[in-house]
Design an enzyme around this catalytic site. Sequence first.
Site, mmCIF file in Angstrom:
data_model
loop_
_atom_site.group_PDB
_atom_site.id
_atom_site.type_symbol
_atom_site.label_atom_id
_atom_site.label_comp_id
_atom_site.label_asym_id
_atom_site.label_seq_id
_atom_site.Cartn_x
_atom_site.Cartn_y
_atom_site.Cartn_z
ATOM 1 C CG HIS A 43 -0.340 0.018 2.531
ATOM 2 N ND1 HIS A 43 0.375 1.095 3.013
ATOM 3 C CD2 HIS A 43 -0.318 -0.904 3.526
ATOM 4 C CE1 HIS A 43 0.806 0.842 4.230
ATOM 5 N NE2 HIS A 43 0.412 -0.381 4.564
ATOM 6 C CG ASP A 48 -4.053 6.574 12.141
ATOM 7 O OD1 ASP A 48 -2.938 6.055 11.991
ATOM 8 O OD2 ASP A 48 -4.216 7.769 12.469
ATOM 9 C CE1 TYR A 76 -5.984 11.322 5.201
ATOM 10 C CE2 TYR A 76 -4.826 13.270 4.413
ATOM 11 C CZ TYR A 76 -4.841 11.924 4.716
ATOM 12 O OH TYR A 76 -3.699 11.180 4.533
ATOM 13 C CG LEU A 200 -8.781 10.871 9.118
ATOM 14 C CD1 LEU A 200 -8.862 12.363 8.802
ATOM 15 C CD2 LEU A 200 -7.415 10.529 9.718
#
Length: 314
Positions: A43, A48, A76, A200
């Site tokens: 990746h 997280d 984000y 998030l």
Amino acid sequence: MSRPRRRGRDINGVLLLDKPQGMSSNDALQKVKRIYNANRAGHTGALDPLATGMLPICLGEATKFSQYLLDSDKRYRVIARLGQRTDTSDADGQIVEERPVTFSAEQLAAALDTFRGDIEQIPSMYSALKYQGKKLYEYARQGIEVPREARPITVYELLFIRHEGNELELEIHCSKGTYIRTIIDDLGEKLGCGAHVIYLRRLAVSKYPVERMVTLEHLRELVEQAEQQDIPAAELLDPLLMPMDSPASDYPVVNLPLTSSVYFKNGNPVRTSGAPLEGLVRVTEGENGKFIGMGEIDDEGRVAPRRLVVEYPA
């Protein structure tokens, strides 16, 4: 001596996975690798466990070019809980401090403005950066804090979405190496109340199309559908992949005639017309423009190979 048998398929490309909440990036990677039966996978920039959203998974030869995505900007959507600070700066950590939320709209606007543009950021102790060969979060879990240097980052855009009660929602477009948890923690300190991330989502990586994101659930459904239709799962899975050179899509293309590409693929620099004066380039060959690797313009103006695509025999 015979060459050792390669495990899995020689499938090359990039899957734009919509990572689910509560799963580590590595777990998500391994699940995709198994579904595709790929011989290699990696990746580009971990999310997280708390976070969801775009996690590009590179399969096969695409893993060689994943480094170029690590340097790309990202976008984000984040929701912060105001009035509480945690040891990890997100909802997975322990609350270490609680303070009242008393700032005004003007104070919030002024605080947000300090995070726009080129700024310096001290990474969280709960990050994967290394200190003396050991990841910071490993020190943090032992209760040890080590020195960290501030690093330059760029916040290209910071949009205020809403502030309701003790929740603050923002959208952030930022450069590589930006820790959203750290921005929220630092913002909470500027506002005098503390804050941590409770939601998030990574909306975008580089210029990848958001509509090409797929979930693990959808991949599993395609595998089941292939079984019902008695066809190879690859027929339904492989069309979801982006090209293996897509991580390097920001670099200019140099097309080599087949007579020159043979030398390039053997590790030799070659001369060609139309090449830029310097820097990295994506190298293709022939009339169909087949991608064969990354090159760099050397001091003599030649295209020197840097990373090459290897084609394994079936």
